[in-house]
Design a protein around this motif. Structure first.
Motif, PDB file in Angstrom:
ATOM      1  N   ASN A  77      -0.017   1.162  -6.485  1.00  0.00           N
ATOM      2  CA  ASN A  77      -0.145   0.312  -5.294  1.00  0.00           C
ATOM      3  C   ASN A  77      -1.219  -0.742  -5.546  1.00  0.00           C
ATOM      4  N   ASP A  99       0.838  -1.204   0.000  1.00  0.00           N
ATOM      5  CA  ASP A  99       0.000   0.000   0.000  1.00  0.00           C
ATOM      6  C   ASP A  99       0.874   1.255   0.000  1.00  0.00           C
ATOM      7  N   VAL A 100       1.733   1.351  -1.013  1.00  0.00           N
ATOM      8  CA  VAL A 100       2.624   2.506  -1.101  1.00  0.00           C
ATOM      9  C   VAL A 100       1.853   3.732  -1.606  1.00  0.00           C
TER      10      VAL A 100
END
Length: 433
Positions: A415, A386-387
């Protein structure tokens, strides 16, 4: 023409020692697997299948963990299920992994606060830390690439054949995503539909192997010629040379010179190969590259990966596709909607706007629809984490949000939520055909 974008090693004997070590190493992939992928890509070229190719912009040695590899596979396989189910077309699954450790750079050096050092060219060449020691080009890293790729492939094979990739697991993988993502509801609907279909098949006693395992292939840019050459072997069945570093290798936009060393090497191997074509590519370039890389016109051998940018695809692609098709060339056309859409935010982050990524894919589909040709696939830089690297998407990430989890060492990646959102939108475009 010589080889461009290559490392410059100070110690030639150390380079020779690394290359000799690689020459003795067992293959990372097998020639028969490369042939199987070439057959699937022939289906893509003929409009019978769709290619989903994705993974890291540049892998790092630090990223070779079970969790990291599993997360990437999970997002790719989830995307593939969405595409397969919504578009009713077989999806060929290829990871940008187990070898994507080198990056071409527009400049050989980087300057910070008056200090100039060699640019970071990926873990295959040097380190990211801005010190003379880290930035020195080290040939031993090529052996490290081999070992990291072997570990990654081992994990990928275990996950895709050992029960983890079972279709029945798909729902369980993404429960948190379903709760928190704007497209979670649509994903849940598809998941529920698949669950019902599986329950029906269970009830009538149908349980094919395809429900439990997945054919998954590896790919990377064939950039460092010493590495690719050292891992090229003659196949005992066919007596043909294969680059056993990966199932599929591609030539980048910066290394596709017709008389260059990269085209020369890839013209001699039996693997399926790709070529990136950007806004400067002409139809003559594309036809010349195809003839050079595949003089025998073997189906599935060459894939054209276009990377124009959202603002240029509708103008630049039609002429290319039209003339290549008119030359009697049957090739898989794949859209890379990432590399033409990079910009820098006011707070200094290199990013991509999700809407631009989608718009380039939409333009790609529109062009192929207008010409009656098949939009064969997408090639995306993504991560299973979950960047916060690309702005926009369902979660409406802003430039200010990039500070939270900006983890890439090179280019910004979609993401997990953005990747699945992309899969839904592409599935709609495919179904709309």
């Amino acid at each position: 023409m010589g080889a461009v974008q290559q490392p410059t090693y100070v110690d030639q004997s150390a380079r020779d020692a690394a290359v000799q070590t690689l020459r003795k190493m067992p293959p990372l992939v097998f020639a028969g697997e490369c042939d199987a992928l070439r057959g699937r890509l022939a289906d893509v070229a003929q409009g019978k299948a769709f290619l989903l190719q994705g993974g890291d912009c540049a892998e790092t040695f630090e990223g070779v963990t079970a969790e990291n590899v599993r997360n990437k596979l999970r997002v790719l396989l989830s995307m593939a299920v969405v595409l397969t189910y919504a578009a009713s077309v077989p999806v060929v699954k290829v990871g940008r992994l187990a070898g994507q450790y080198a990056k071409p750079r527009s400049s050989d050096t980087e300057t910070r606060d008056g200090v100039t050092l060699p640019a970071y060219r990926g873990d295959a060449v040097n380190g990211f830390d801005f010190t003379p020691e880290a930035r020195a080009h080290d040939p031993q890293r090529l052996v490290d690439v081999y070992n990291a790729s072997a570990a990654t492939l081992n994990l990928a094979r275990a996950f895709t054949t050992g029960g983890y990739a079972d279709l029945r697991q798909m729902h369980a993988w993404n429960t948190d995503f379903v709760k928190n993502s704007p497209v979670g509801e649509r994903y849940e609907r598809i998941g529920a539909d698949i669950d019902r279909a599986l329950a029906f098949m269970d009830a009538i006693g149908v349980d094919p192997d395809e429900f439990h395992t997945v054919d998954f292939f590896s790919s990377h840019e064939a950039l460092i010629l010493e590495y690719e050459h050292a891992l090229t072997r003659i196949d005992s069945r066919t007596q043909l040379p294969y680059d056993v570093s990966s199932h599929f290798v591609w030539i980048g936009e910066r290394t596709r010179q017709l008389d260059g060393a990269h085209v020369e090497l890839l013209s001699r191997i039996a693997n399926p190969v790709g070529v990136k074509l950007g806004p400067t590519s002409t139809a003559d370039d594309a036809i010349g590259l195809y003839e050079r890389l595949n003089p025998d016109r073997i189906p599935g051998k060459v894939t054209f990966i276009t990377r124009f940018g959202a603002g240029k695809i509708r103008d630049g692609l039609p002429n290319l596709v039209e003339k290549v098709t008119a030359a009697g060339i049957e090739v898989a056309w794949v859209c890379d909607p990432m590399h033409g859409n990079t910009f820098e935010t006011s707070n200094g982050y290199k990013t991509r706007e999700f809407d631009d990524v989608i718009d380039e894919v939409r333009g790609f589909f529109e062009v192929h629809r207008a010409l009656g040709t098949w939009p064969g696939g997408v090639h995306v830089e993504l991560t299973g984490d979950d960047v916060t690297e690309c702005v926009g998407g369902g979660a409406k990430l802003s430039a200010a949000d990039l500070t939270h989890r900006y983890e890439t060492l090179c280019d910004p990646r979609l993401n997990r939520a953005q990747s699945l959102e992309l899969a839904f939108l592409v599935a709609e475009m495919l179904a709309g055909r």
